[in-house]
Design an enzyme around this catalytic site. Sequence first.
Site, short mmCIF file in Angstrom:
data_model
loop_
_atom_site.label_atom_id
_atom_site.label_comp_id
_atom_site.label_asym_id
_atom_site.label_seq_id
_atom_site.Cartn_x
_atom_site.Cartn_y
_atom_site.Cartn_z
N CYS A 91 0.84 -1.21 0.00
CA CYS A 91 0.00 0.00 0.00
C CYS A 91 0.87 1.26 0.00
CB CYS A 91 -0.92 -0.04 1.22
SG CYS A 91 -1.83 1.49 1.51
N CYS A 110 -0.10 3.91 2.59
CA CYS A 110 0.29 3.48 3.93
C CYS A 110 1.72 3.92 4.25
CB CYS A 110 0.21 1.96 4.05
SG CYS A 110 -1.46 1.27 3.88
#
Length: 324
Positions: free
Chosen positions: A91, A94
Amino acid sequence: MSNEGVFDPRQQQAQPQGLDLSAVRTPAPGAGANGQSAQQQPAAQPHAQQQDPNGVNVPALVFDVDEQSFEAVVQLSTQVPVVIDLWAEWCGPCKQLSPVIEKVTRDYDGRLVLAKIDVDKNPRIQQAFGAQSIPTVVALVKGQPVPLFQGATPEPQIKQVFDQLLTAAAQAGVNKRAITGDAPQQPAGPKYPEAIEALEAGDLERAAQVYQDALNETPGDEDAKSGLARVELLRRTRGKDLAEVRARAAQDPSDVDAALECADLDISGGHVDDAFARLITTLSKVTGDDKERVRKRILELFEVVGPADPRVTQARGKLMRALF
């Protein structure tokens, strides 16, 4: 100890639907290390020699959590708010968010902790929180989930959300401080001796600057926050006559300035409950900019009295009801 409503990785086959966090409650009195396996030990237990009754020893302010250690995090959330960062290696957002949220967490100096959970390795936790995308950031307060935000989020917005979380947690009675390591929790002397010296010399400007510099470096420093709030209170009440201010407030209950001045002087004189009652009553009668002024003053006086003071805890509940 009954495991009903409490996360236990051994129940995965019995509960394929995942963990129902809404059922989690504070463990019964007497439950704890003696009634749990090694994997189920709380992430933080009060140190045997702990001096500060409001301190909770933790291994770190930011730590990784998996399904086996999640129950410990739920238990920790009965003492300190736990922020949950749901992320994954693949991600991109993230990777942008993680360094920021970790920095902000450390800035709060133990008033909350951050548990990082890799959703690829711990899918049941993602299901439990109902996270449809990542990064998703939630919190646990007394085992209850509190949605915070999703996606990469700017640092100022994260701080605003964390401030709101701490207010809600304090209202729920979760206001202990996470402490790392075995360092003494009670400093031998005042944390900011320069500020104390300035106050003793009557130099309020210098004292305020010392505390403000500390907050610029560590926004979550509670000692600096309360110190600055006390200095500002001294500034506002210097030269004021309580009898004259009380008379003006009684003559015109709609006079917001008089209400604020009277509350300041009441706090200075130790009439804490009277000050909070006056301002919360005033808050319910005003709108717009005046309402915001009163709200901010109440929060400032909370810092003066101390967030852990029972009178502050009680007033926080009344403030929340007055606002919402």
